[in-house]
Motif scaffolding. Structure first.
Motif, PDB file in Angstrom:
ATOM      1  N   ALA A 338     -10.127 -13.009 -14.431  1.00 49.59           N
ATOM      2  CA  ALA A 338      -9.652 -13.130 -13.314  1.00 49.59           C
ATOM      3  C   ALA A 338      -8.425 -14.453 -13.604  1.00 49.59           C
ATOM      4  O   ALA A 338      -7.413 -14.359 -13.084  1.00 49.59           O
ATOM      5  N   ALA A 339      -8.999 -15.316 -14.688  1.00 48.93           N
ATOM      6  CA  ALA A 339      -8.124 -16.544 -14.804  1.00 48.93           C
ATOM      7  C   ALA A 339      -6.758 -15.943 -15.367  1.00 48.93           C
ATOM      8  O   ALA A 339      -5.510 -16.290 -15.263  1.00 48.93           O
ATOM      9  N   GLU A 340      -6.860 -15.020 -16.540  1.00 49.93           N
ATOM     10  CA  GLU A 340      -5.885 -14.580 -17.456  1.00 49.93           C
ATOM     11  C   GLU A 340      -4.750 -13.521 -16.545  1.00 49.93           C
ATOM     12  O   GLU A 340      -3.606 -13.593 -16.802  1.00 49.93           O
ATOM     13  N   LYS A 341      -5.356 -12.798 -15.681  1.00 53.00           N
ATOM     14  CA  LYS A 341      -4.721 -12.142 -14.608  1.00 53.00           C
ATOM     15  C   LYS A 341      -3.967 -12.866 -13.825  1.00 53.00           C
ATOM     16  O   LYS A 341      -2.807 -12.420 -13.575  1.00 53.00           O
ATOM     17  N   SER A 342      -4.414 -13.884 -13.205  1.00 51.61           N
ATOM     18  CA  SER A 342      -3.753 -14.729 -12.406  1.00 51.61           C
ATOM     19  C   SER A 342      -2.422 -15.411 -13.012  1.00 51.61           C
ATOM     20  O   SER A 342      -1.358 -15.394 -12.221  1.00 51.61           O
ATOM     21  N   ALA A 343      -2.648 -15.762 -14.264  1.00 58.75           N
ATOM     22  CA  ALA A 343      -1.577 -16.483 -15.124  1.00 58.75           C
ATOM     23  C   ALA A 343      -0.221 -15.453 -15.256  1.00 58.75           C
ATOM     24  O   ALA A 343       0.812 -15.625 -15.534  1.00 58.75           O
ATOM     25  N   ARG A 344      -0.701 -13.969 -15.095  1.00 49.48           N
ATOM     26  CA  ARG A 344       0.284 -13.075 -15.424  1.00 49.48           C
ATOM     27  C   ARG A 344       0.740 -12.373 -14.106  1.00 49.48           C
ATOM     28  O   ARG A 344       1.415 -11.170 -13.972  1.00 49.48           O
ATOM     29  N   VAL A 346       2.648 -12.197 -10.251  1.00 46.87           N
ATOM     30  CA  VAL A 346       3.525 -12.925  -9.436  1.00 46.87           C
ATOM     31  C   VAL A 346       3.515 -12.375  -7.965  1.00 46.87           C
ATOM     32  O   VAL A 346       3.304 -11.344  -7.833  1.00 46.87           O
ATOM     33  N   VAL A 347       3.360 -13.371  -6.921  1.00 45.47           N
ATOM     34  CA  VAL A 347       2.990 -13.031  -5.680  1.00 45.47           C
ATOM     35  C   VAL A 347       4.346 -12.678  -5.003  1.00 45.47           C
ATOM     36  O   VAL A 347       5.492 -13.729  -5.091  1.00 45.47           O
ATOM     37  N   ARG A 348       4.516 -11.688  -4.273  1.00 44.92           N
ATOM     38  CA  ARG A 348       5.504 -11.239  -3.654  1.00 44.92           C
ATOM     39  C   ARG A 348       5.333 -11.448  -2.142  1.00 44.92           C
ATOM     40  O   ARG A 348       5.958 -10.520  -1.316  1.00 44.92           O
ATOM     41  N   GLY A 349       4.614 -12.458  -1.539  1.00 41.72           N
ATOM     42  CA  GLY A 349       4.358 -12.574  -0.111  1.00 41.72           C
ATOM     43  C   GLY A 349       2.974 -12.074   0.233  1.00 41.72           C
ATOM     44  O   GLY A 349       2.233 -11.827  -0.505  1.00 41.72           O
ATOM     45  N   LYS A 350       2.720 -12.242   1.499  1.00 42.79           N
ATOM     46  CA  LYS A 350       1.355 -11.704   1.929  1.00 42.79           C
ATOM     47  C   LYS A 350       0.839 -10.607   1.690  1.00 42.79           C
ATOM     48  O   LYS A 350       1.643  -9.317   1.787  1.00 42.79           O
ATOM     49  N   SER A 351      -0.292 -10.391   0.854  1.00 39.72           N
ATOM     50  CA  SER A 351      -0.793  -9.014   0.475  1.00 39.72           C
ATOM     51  C   SER A 351       0.310  -8.434  -0.421  1.00 39.72           C
ATOM     52  O   SER A 351       0.089  -6.948  -0.212  1.00 39.72           O
ATOM     53  N   ALA A 352       0.750  -9.015  -1.324  1.00 37.75           N
ATOM     54  CA  ALA A 352       1.723  -8.489  -2.149  1.00 37.75           C
ATOM     55  C   ALA A 352       1.779  -9.090  -3.477  1.00 37.75           C
ATOM     56  O   ALA A 352       1.962 -10.107  -3.513  1.00 37.75           O
TER      57      ALA A 352
END
Length: 417
Positions: A338-344, A346-352
């Protein structure tokens, strides 16, 4: 008198509830029998063949003879109905020759101009389309999704009906559908002469499990790398999905059994076709990495998918990542992943969001989009539509899927440094 009235009311209520309960229990009992279970799962007899003829593709908005309906054979002797769709820009270049041919079902596609155009092009790009359950190759949203892929691109599309679906022979099973997809790949490579690095496997819903199965076979048994594999609205395994499945996201089929986990587990053991895509993706990644191959895996899902929850993609992504871990080495625990995925990500808005994991020439891309279609009454507000639409099928006609195909074919330019 009051007691008599109460007894009558109780009897009416019991009778009213008794019918649906009896039907539900009958459904559960039949689901334990492989024959009925497969009919419920694949829904291959639910189709519109008696209304519309897929041998007339012009009905679905295609140019005259842009689509060639034909059949191909599997190694175990089944006959599969298929469509070959020419990309419209290429069709326009050869329109006079293509239009002059006979229309309708073709007994020998190799004699058609459409096939000759495909085979003669050494840089042809082909999308093998593996559809979901129910219906046939030209039912519902499927023709529209072919349009979205071919109208302004250079992609050919090969779409097949699995055994037991539409005009195809046989009855569906897990191994049978993988053989069907294998036949489509072999037709593309051997008959049409398309190199595997110019073929994208595109699966939706049930088709994601089929795509995972055929990808694993070619990766492990034949060392074949495709241009890419795209799984839209996928699921981790059939038992895992069914244990929490709700019709349209509203009616949980197995909810009554959650009070007895041991009984739910027994029911899941009776699922005859497991479709364990997580296992298959992990083994595919291991095989490709071990020989230094190339893999482009794209996962696309809509938040408002009411049929298959979008968190199923998290399991598929995790399985692919764990495939990069060497055999015998401990897999990544959930916290580290989860930590490594989070670092990779890019949030593109709410629920994206878009999460990208790269390991050498292996690239896994998970894209979550907020909306996958608006399939509800016209009188509801647009915002209400966005919040409650199903989002499972119409996503196939939307930009994220077309962009995933472009990325598989390396048609998206990298930003300049």
């Amino acid at each position: 008198m009051p007691s008599q009235a109460s007894s009558i009311a109780a009897g009416v209520i019991a009778g009213t509830l008794g019918v649906p309960v009896a039907l539900y229990l009958t459904f559960i009992a039949l689901s334990g029998i492989p024959y009925f279970q497969r009919h419920f799962l694949y829904a291959h007899k639910v189709h519109s063949l008696w209304f519309y003829d897929p041998d007339e593709p012009e009905y679905y908005g295609f140019a005259k003879n842009q689509v060639t309906p034909f059949s191909l054979s599997t190694e175990d002797g089944q006959s599969l109905y298929a469509w070959h769709v020419l990309p419209l820009p290429l069709y326009a270049q050869h329109e006079e020759r293509v239009v002059a041919q006979a229309s309708g079902f073709c007994n020998d596609i190799t004699q058609t101009e459409n096939f000759k155009i495909l085979k003669a092009d050494p840089v042809a790009r082909l999308v093998i389309y593996l559809h979901g359950n129910a219906g046939h190759v030209a039912q519902a949203f499927r023709p529209a999704s072919y349009h979205s892929l071919t109208e302004t691109s250079s992609y050919h599309v090969l779409a097949i009906d699995y055994r037991g679906f539409g005009h195809s022979s046989g009855s569906p099973t897990e191994q049978g559908l993988i053989l069907d997809a294998t036949a489509a790949v072999r037709w593309a490579m051997d008959a049409a002469g398309v190199r595997p690095d110019r073929i994208v496997l595109l699966g939706q819903s049930l088709g994601t499990a089929v795509a995972s199965g055929v990808t694993e076979y070619f990766a492990r048994e034949e060392g074949v790398d495709f241009a890419g594999v795209i799984l839209v609205s996928g699921f981790s395994s059939l038992p895992a999905m069914l244990s929490g499945y709700a019709i349209a996201g509203l009616v949980p089929i197995l909810a009554p059994f959650k009070a007895w986990p041991w009984l739910l587990k027994q029911l899941m053991r009776r699922v005859v076709d497991k479709w364990a895509s997580t296992d298959r993706l992990r083994e595919t990644v291991r095989a490709v990495k071990a020989r230094g191959g190339r893999l482009r895996l794209h996962l696309v899902h809509a938040v408002n998918d009411k049929d298959i929850p979008c968190h199923e993609d998290d399991k598929l992504f995790a399985a692919a990542v764990n495939g990069t871990v060497g055999v015998g080495e401990p897999k990544m625990d959930d916290e580290r992943l989860a930590a490594e995925k989070s670092a990779r990500t890019v949030v593109r808005g709410k629920s994206a969001f878009v999460a990208t994991w790269t390991d050498g020439d292996l690239v896994f891309r998970q894209e979550l989009v907020p909306y996958g279609g608006k399939l509800i009454p016209w009188f509801q507000s647009q915002e209400k539509q966005r919040l409650t639409s199903l989002g499972h099928n119409d996503i196939m006609c939307m930009a994220p899927v077309a962009l995933a195909v472009m990325r598989c074919f390396d048609l998206v330019e990298k930003p300049r440094a």
